[in-house]
Design a protein around this motif. Structure first.
Motif, PDB file in Angstrom:
ATOM      1  N   GLU A 197      35.611 102.155 -16.511  1.00 18.27           N
ATOM      2  CA  GLU A 197      35.608 101.904 -17.948  1.00 18.27           C
ATOM      3  C   GLU A 197      34.568 100.845 -18.316  1.00 18.27           C
ATOM      4  N   GLU A 198      34.393  99.853 -17.455  1.00 16.86           N
ATOM      5  CA  GLU A 198      33.370  98.832 -17.705  1.00 16.86           C
ATOM      6  C   GLU A 198      31.967  99.436 -17.639  1.00 16.86           C
ATOM      7  N   TYR A 199      31.759 100.312 -16.663  1.00 16.13           N
ATOM      8  CA  TYR A 199      30.447 100.974 -16.561  1.00 16.13           C
ATOM      9  C   TYR A 199      30.180 101.834 -17.798  1.00 16.13           C
ATOM     10  N   ARG A 200      31.205 102.546 -18.262  1.00 15.37           N
ATOM     11  CA  ARG A 200      31.035 103.394 -19.442  1.00 15.37           C
ATOM     12  C   ARG A 200      30.688 102.554 -20.665  1.00 15.37           C
ATOM     13  N   ALA A 201      31.317 101.387 -20.764  1.00 15.95           N
ATOM     14  CA  ALA A 201      31.042 100.514 -21.903  1.00 15.95           C
ATOM     15  C   ALA A 201      29.587 100.061 -21.899  1.00 15.95           C
ATOM     16  N   ARG A 202      28.969  99.989 -20.703  1.00 11.32           N
ATOM     17  CA  ARG A 202      27.561  99.594 -20.606  1.00 11.32           C
ATOM     18  C   ARG A 202      26.624 100.802 -20.643  1.00 11.32           C
ATOM     19  N   GLY A 203      27.195 102.014 -20.738  1.00 14.26           N
ATOM     20  CA  GLY A 203      26.381 103.218 -20.813  1.00 14.26           C
ATOM     21  C   GLY A 203      25.964 103.768 -19.466  1.00 14.26           C
ATOM     22  N   ASP A 204      26.505 103.238 -18.382  1.00 12.65           N
ATOM     23  CA  ASP A 204      26.136 103.699 -17.042  1.00 12.65           C
ATOM     24  C   ASP A 204      27.165 104.731 -16.586  1.00 12.65           C
ATOM     25  N   ASN A 205      27.002 105.947 -17.045  1.00 10.99           N
ATOM     26  CA  ASN A 205      27.978 106.991 -16.751  1.00 10.99           C
ATOM     27  C   ASN A 205      27.926 107.459 -15.300  1.00 10.99           C
ATOM     28  N   ARG A 206      26.776 107.350 -14.677  1.00  5.80           N
ATOM     29  CA  ARG A 206      26.694 107.780 -13.284  1.00  5.80           C
ATOM     30  C   ARG A 206      27.488 106.847 -12.366  1.00  5.80           C
ATOM     31  N   ALA A 207      27.406 105.545 -12.635  1.00 11.18           N
ATOM     32  CA  ALA A 207      28.222 104.613 -11.866  1.00 11.18           C
ATOM     33  C   ALA A 207      29.696 104.828 -12.160  1.00 11.18           C
ATOM     34  N   ALA A 208      30.016 105.133 -13.422  1.00 13.46           N
ATOM     35  CA  ALA A 208      31.410 105.405 -13.778  1.00 13.46           C
ATOM     36  C   ALA A 208      31.924 106.625 -13.030  1.00 13.46           C
ATOM     37  N   ARG A 209      31.083 107.625 -12.887  1.00 10.39           N
ATOM     38  CA  ARG A 209      31.496 108.832 -12.171  1.00 10.39           C
ATOM     39  C   ARG A 209      31.868 108.512 -10.728  1.00 10.39           C
ATOM     40  N   ILE A 210      31.081 107.670 -10.092  1.00  7.45           N
ATOM     41  CA  ILE A 210      31.379 107.316  -8.696  1.00  7.45           C
ATOM     42  C   ILE A 210      32.707 106.580  -8.591  1.00  7.45           C
ATOM     43  N   GLU A 211      32.943 105.637  -9.523  1.00  4.13           N
ATOM     44  CA  GLU A 211      34.205 104.903  -9.495  1.00  4.13           C
ATOM     45  C   GLU A 211      35.384 105.836  -9.715  1.00  4.13           C
ATOM     46  N   LEU A 212      35.239 106.798 -10.599  1.00  3.47           N
ATOM     47  CA  LEU A 212      36.333 107.732 -10.851  1.00  3.47           C
ATOM     48  C   LEU A 212      36.542 108.675  -9.671  1.00  3.47           C
ATOM     49  N   MET A 213      35.481 108.984  -8.947  1.00  4.12           N
ATOM     50  CA  MET A 213      35.653 109.750  -7.708  1.00  4.12           C
ATOM     51  C   MET A 213      36.514 108.964  -6.721  1.00  4.12           C
ATOM     52  N   ASN A 214      36.286 107.644  -6.678  1.00  5.57           N
ATOM     53  CA  ASN A 214      37.108 106.796  -5.812  1.00  5.57           C
ATOM     54  C   ASN A 214      38.552 106.771  -6.289  1.00  5.57           C
ATOM     55  N   ALA A 215      38.726 106.730  -7.617  1.00  9.11           N
ATOM     56  CA  ALA A 215      40.083 106.713  -8.159  1.00  9.11           C
ATOM     57  C   ALA A 215      40.820 107.995  -7.825  1.00  9.11           C
ATOM     58  N   ILE A 216      40.130 109.116  -7.963  1.00  7.17           N
ATOM     59  CA  ILE A 216      40.759 110.406  -7.669  1.00  7.17           C
ATOM     60  C   ILE A 216      41.066 110.527  -6.187  1.00  7.17           C
TER      61      ILE A 216
END
Length: 691
Positions: A49-68
């Motif tokens: 969510e922090e990455y998304r707030a900064r507009g870095d969706n690719r980093a957010a995707r990696i974090e969500l892969m870890n969450a899943i």
């Protein structure tokens, strides 16, 4: 910086955080996970969510892969990942994650808005609307859902429904930059170019980091002020997100049209590197390969698109050209038929289809489709020639003569479609029923102008222009009525207004002509130079500028411009070659002028101008005097009242030693009126008579 799928503050973000909390802390399949798995998932999602707030969706995707990975049965992680996928234009990935979330027990109401968006991005607008109509969405998604509904209706051509959806979305999020970006696209699609620019500017003002708004602003600037002017907007967007494939696609296409092929190739390869399955990256490379004459490579690259772009007109055209150049005429016909059906008023598409049919020997099919078109005014010489050759091929050579004669002389009359000519009452009824709808009014007004009924045409064109001040076609239509009625001064401000909204070739052609008619030739020349600078790939603009140079006697400028056209269009353009021959002859390059004139005559020996230039370039060449006389007599027989041609015939007669004929031709030229070389003709006549 902000995400490009939804607002990153307010209800949208609060909704995401609430989903995370509910899934990780309350009931459902997630309660069966170990505490450390829940904790790892919670931390990864918070970082995402922090990455998304900064507009870095690719980093957010990696974090969500870890969450899943840590909590594979938590629906909220899947939904959050789907929203990130939407930001990255991975609609299929988003749909898959949302489907898995439903399988894990997610509420369809929560999934509804992002699922509709995922379907819409895949071109399934009907399916998106079906999802949205099933039931409610969370309050935080209400504006997002209404915006998606507007875009879906727009994709289906339901303009009234789209407008209503966007109006509803404004009630939820009046300051949403993404919403204003979509409204801008809606206005442009509705023909309101000025309104689209205004909305796009507002979107950028609301959020200077909105990459979608910056991209759209670049697209609008490109149509309004030309290719070079749009680059800073695309570059500004790429400075925010260097890996945005949508912006990269527009940037690459613009670079290619500007002739910056290496830069275009680099951008296209970057698209493929970021998204190996992205069809546009391969298509852009295919365009480059085709321009370089590497047609087999171009076909291989097009095949890598997997048919994802097969309905895009530009792709149909490139595919057809590639197959034609490879000798696969049947495949070329298939592509060009689809293109011509999709764009029935695209003259270039019709000519490409006719050429492929002729090459394949489908003469009867060609005649069935294009003979009726060839019977109308305004048909191109190329299409007339193909119809004539097909008639000859089926043994009807006598009927081909008329078409060849018309092809030999340029026809500048406006083309009036048979539907317009045969069913005027239908056009009148449509215009009266919707007097402010350009689609209904424009065909009727054009028919009235063609019939010379300027008063009635103005009665319909004036309300349309007043009701649509931001629609260039509406302003241009009223300008056409004024100009056709002989009032260039009244047409001029209307053409200026259209040009301020969108500097397109049709507007430039009209504005240039109106400027010359009102004594502003220098301003017209400056307009053409500016337009060619804005859009160097536009062959129509180059032709207009070349004509202006010829009229002014600017032979170096004419050679430069005509040479650029020749490099693009090749040797199958007799009028272009004839003009190029004249410019080179007047610049003293007699040998090259003779070469160009010979090519023009070879392409179309019945063309008066090509014949004239062939004779003119042979005059004074030594040993060619009688051939020059033959050519100029042939041209003069077709155009006996051209004083310029008569003067040149006199020169050829004099060189051939036919003094009496030269005197007669000179007297005829002087009696026919003014022409640029009249003083030289008068001096030559005195010299021959005195001698």
């Amino acid at each position: 910086m902000t995400s490009r799928a939804e607002p990153r503050s307010g209800p949208g973000r609060r909704l995401t955080l609430a989903l995370v909390a509910c899934a990780l802390m309350l009931g459902g399949p997630a309660t069966r996970l170990q505490a450390e798995d829940l904790g790892a998932a919670r931390q990864a999602m918070a970082r995402a969510e922090e990455y998304r707030a900064r507009g870095d969706n690719r980093a957010a995707r990696i974090e969500l892969m870890n969450a899943i990975k840590a909590a594979p049965r938590v629906p909220a992680a899947r939904i959050a990942q789907a929203r990130v996928f939407l930001s990255l234009f991975d609609a299929a990935g988003a749909e898959a994650e949302l489907g898995r979330a439903i399988e894990l027990g997610a509420d369809r109401n929560i999934v509804r808005a992002p699922m509709a968006e995922a379907l819409l991005l895949q071109g399934r607008a009907d399916a998106a609307l079906a999802w949205l109509s099933e039931g409610p969405v969370p309050a935080g998604d209400a504006g997002f859902a209404a915006r998606t509904s507007g875009r879906a209706h727009l994709a289906l051509g339901n303009m009234d429904a789209a407008r209503a959806s966007f109006d509803r979305a404004l009630q939820y999020a009046p300051d949403d930059s993404m919403l204003w970006t979509d409204i801008a696209r809606f206005r442009v699609a509705s023909g309101d170019q000025a309104g689209g620019v205004e909305a796009a500017d507002h979107a950028v003002k609301l959020n200077g980091g909105n990459v979608r708004a910056l991209q759209l602003r670049g697209e609008l600037v490109r149509s309004q002020y030309g290719l070079a002017a749009s680059l800073p907007w695309f570059e500004r967007a790429l400075s925010i997100d260097p890996n945005d494939v949508s912006v990269l696609g527009e940037y690459a296409a613009t670079l290619g049209d500007m002739g910056r092929m290496r830069d275009m190739l680099a951008a296209a390869r970057q698209i493929v590197a970021l998204q190996p399955d992205n069809p546009r990256g391969y298509f852009l490379q295919a365009v480059l390969a085709a321009r370089a004459g590497k047609y087999s490579l171009a076909r291989n690259l097009i095949q890598k698109t997997g048919g994802a772009l097969e309905r895009v007109p530009a792709v149909m055209q490139v595919e057809g050209v590639v197959e034609f150049q490879l000798g696969n005429y049947r495949q070329a016909i298939d592509r060009f038929e689809k293109l011509a059906d999709a764009q029935p008023y695209n003259r270039r598409a019709s000519e490409l289809l006719a050429r492929a049919l002729y090459a394949e020997g489908e003469h009867e099919t060609l005649l069935a489709r294009f003979r009726g078109v060839a019977n109308q005014g305004g048909t191109s010489a190329y299409l007339l020639t193909l119809v004539a050759r097909s008639l000859e091929a089926i043994g009807e050579g006598a009927q081909a003569t008329d078409y060849l004669a018309r092809a030999a002389e340029p026809d500048t009359a406006p083309m009036v479609r048979l539907a317009e000519a045969d069913e005027p009452w239908m056009l009148a009824d449509a215009a009266r029923a919707a007097p402010r709808d350009a689609r209904a009014v424009i065909p009727y007004v054009r028919m009235l102008v063609a019939n010379g009924d300027f008063v009635q045409a103005a009665e319909f064109a004036e309300p349309l222009a007043e009701a649509n001040p931001g629609v260039p076609d509406a302003q241009m239509l009223l300008g056409d009525v004024r100009f056709a009625a002989g009032n260039a001064s009244a047409a001029l401000p209307l053409y200026r207004r259209a040009a301020e909204i969108r500097l397109s070739e049709p507007v430039v052609r009209r504005l240039s002509l109106a400027l010359r008619e009102t004594g502003r030739a220098d301003e017209a020349d400056a307009l053409l130079v500016r337009f060619v600078g804005y859009s160097p790939a536009n062959t129509g603009g180059l032709r207009l500028l070349a004509n202006a140079y010829i009229d002014r006697g600017n032979w170096p400028g004419a050679i430069l411009t005509l040479g650029a056209l020749h490099a693009r269009l090749g040797n199958n353009q007799p009028l272009l070659l004839a003009d190029l021959a004249l410019a080179r002859l007047r610049s003293g390059d007699e040998a090259t002028a003779a070469h160009d004139a010979r090519l023009a005559y070879r392409v179309q020996p019945a063309n008066t101008l090509a014949t004239h230039m062939r004779g003119l370039t042979l005059t004074g060449q030594g040993g060619q005097a009688m051939v020059a006389v033959e050519m100029l007599e042939k041209a003069g027989a077709k155009n006996p009242r051209n004083p310029w041609l008569r003067y040149h015939l006199a020169q050829a007669y004099a060189e051939a030693g036919k003094t009496a004929q030269a005197v007669g031709a000179l007297r005829a030229s002087l009696a026919l009126g003014a022409f640029p070389e009249r003083p030289q003709a008068a001096a030559m006549l005195r010299e021959l008579q005195d001698g």
